[in-house]
Design a protein around this motif. Structure first.
Motif, short mmCIF file in Angstrom:
data_model
loop_
_atom_site.label_atom_id
_atom_site.label_comp_id
_atom_site.label_asym_id
_atom_site.label_seq_id
_atom_site.Cartn_x
_atom_site.Cartn_y
_atom_site.Cartn_z
N ARG A 123 -23.94 26.73 -4.28
CA ARG A 123 -24.60 25.74 -3.18
C ARG A 123 -24.75 26.67 -1.97
O ARG A 123 -24.03 26.90 -1.15
N SER A 124 -26.01 27.25 -1.80
CA SER A 124 -26.67 27.77 -0.45
C SER A 124 -27.13 27.02 0.62
O SER A 124 -27.91 26.58 0.69
N TRP A 125 -25.92 26.46 1.42
CA TRP A 125 -26.56 25.75 2.66
C TRP A 125 -27.55 26.64 3.49
O TRP A 125 -28.32 25.91 4.12
N PRO A 126 -27.20 27.74 3.87
CA PRO A 126 -28.08 28.63 4.71
C PRO A 126 -29.42 28.48 4.11
O PRO A 126 -30.62 28.41 4.93
N LEU A 127 -29.79 28.55 2.84
CA LEU A 127 -31.34 28.44 2.37
C LEU A 127 -31.74 27.12 2.52
O LEU A 127 -32.87 27.13 3.03
N ARG A 128 -30.96 25.99 2.34
CA ARG A 128 -31.54 24.72 2.74
C ARG A 128 -31.80 24.56 4.16
O ARG A 128 -32.65 23.99 4.67
N VAL A 129 -30.90 25.10 5.02
CA VAL A 129 -31.19 24.96 6.52
C VAL A 129 -32.47 25.82 6.82
O VAL A 129 -33.16 25.12 7.46
N GLY A 130 -32.53 26.81 6.27
CA GLY A 130 -33.81 27.84 6.49
C GLY A 130 -35.06 26.75 5.77
O GLY A 130 -36.07 27.11 6.56
N ALA A 131 -34.95 26.22 4.98
CA ALA A 131 -36.22 25.53 4.47
C ALA A 131 -36.45 24.43 5.22
O ALA A 131 -37.93 24.12 5.44
N GLY A 132 -35.48 23.72 5.70
CA GLY A 132 -35.72 22.70 6.60
C GLY A 132 -36.42 22.90 8.09
O GLY A 132 -37.31 22.38 8.30
N VAL A 133 -35.85 24.08 8.37
CA VAL A 133 -36.44 24.75 9.71
C VAL A 133 -37.96 25.01 9.61
O VAL A 133 -38.80 24.83 10.44
N GLY A 137 -41.38 23.67 11.20
CA GLY A 137 -42.38 24.63 11.89
C GLY A 137 -43.79 24.18 11.17
O GLY A 137 -44.65 24.35 11.95
N VAL A 138 -43.75 24.04 10.04
CA VAL A 138 -45.27 23.85 9.32
C VAL A 138 -45.72 22.37 10.08
O VAL A 138 -46.91 22.31 10.56
N VAL A 139 -44.91 21.37 9.90
CA VAL A 139 -45.36 20.10 10.62
C VAL A 139 -45.67 20.28 12.14
O VAL A 139 -46.86 19.64 12.59
N GLY A 140 -45.03 21.41 12.75
CA GLY A 140 -45.24 21.45 14.20
C GLY A 140 -46.71 22.15 14.37
O GLY A 140 -47.47 21.86 15.36
N VAL A 141 -46.85 22.98 13.71
CA VAL A 141 -48.14 23.94 13.58
C VAL A 141 -49.45 22.95 13.12
O VAL A 141 -50.48 22.96 14.09
N LEU A 142 -49.17 22.00 12.14
CA LEU A 142 -50.26 20.97 11.94
C LEU A 142 -50.34 19.93 12.97
O LEU A 142 -51.58 19.56 13.34
N ALA A 143 -49.35 19.67 13.73
CA ALA A 143 -49.50 18.62 15.04
C ALA A 143 -50.23 19.47 15.71
O ALA A 143 -51.22 18.63 16.61
N VAL A 144 -49.86 20.57 16.14
CA VAL A 144 -50.63 21.28 17.34
C VAL A 144 -52.34 21.38 16.98
O VAL A 144 -52.94 21.14 17.78
N LEU A 145 -52.49 22.07 15.69
CA LEU A 145 -53.80 22.36 15.38
C LEU A 145 -54.68 21.02 15.30
O LEU A 145 -55.82 20.60 15.66
N GLY A 146 -53.98 19.95 14.81
CA GLY A 146 -54.49 18.32 14.73
C GLY A 146 -54.89 18.03 16.16
O GLY A 146 -55.90 17.42 16.25
N ARG A 147 -54.07 18.24 17.08
CA ARG A 147 -54.81 17.87 18.27
C ARG A 147 -55.80 18.44 19.01
O ARG A 147 -56.54 17.92 19.99
N GLU A 148 -55.40 19.85 18.92
CA GLU A 148 -56.69 20.65 19.47
C GLU A 148 -58.08 20.45 18.75
O GLU A 148 -58.72 20.49 19.40
#
Length: 156
Positions: A123-133, A137-148
């Motif tokens: 059970r690699s929790w560091p991998l899961r945390v990295g995937a969540g982050v 990040g992808v959601v944040g980039v899409l939100a900024v692009l969508g606003r612009e």
């Protein structure tokens, strides 16, 4: 290790099993396989006397992050041919068990008599945390692009 490629002798306990592209392949008759139980042990120290009582077990569904071992087990240690690391988790007949490290660095699971199935999972929790982050990040980039680009105003 059940087979060795290269030059070993029969005095070392190996028998010739054939050859591949001109290189000798030898079988180790004393190999215990991918998993074995060592009766009466709570923390395995690798000595020939202790390993002499070991019995091989059946390994099914081996993947890099999951191994299932089945067979009739006595009270002792089930040793799995995987390197021990603290992120391994184990169950014995469905009950959680804390894996231990053998002296040689292998993964072992303490079991009681009558246990029939041991499953170890990585059970690699560091991998899961990295995937969540990364997903945030992808959601944040899409939100900024969508606003612009005005995507949000078009959706209303």
């Amino acid at each position: 290790m059940t087979h060795v490629v290269g030059g070993v002798g029969t005095a070392d306990g190996y028998t010739r099993a054939g050859s591949v592209d001109g290189t000798s392949v030898h079988r180790n008759a004393d190999a215990l396989g991918a998993a074995y139980v060592v009766p009466g042990e709570s923390r395995l120290v690798a000595t020939d006397a202790r390993l002499a009582s070991a019995r091989p077990l059946t390994v099914s569904t081996p993947t890099p992050e999951r191994v299932t071992v089945t067979g009739e087990m006595e009270s002792g240690l089930v040793v799995v041919s995987q390197t021990y690391y603290p992120l391994w988790r184990a169950t014995a007949d469905g009950a959680a068990v804390t894996p231990v490290r053998t002296e040689t660095g292998l993964l072992a699971v303490p079991v009681e008599s009558g246990t029939e199935r041991v499953t170890v999972r990585y059970r690699s929790w560091p991998l899961r945390v990295g995937a969540g982050v990364s997903a945030l990040g992808v959601v944040g980039v899409l939100a900024v692009l969508g606003r612009e680009r005005g995507w949000w105003t078009r959706l209303r």
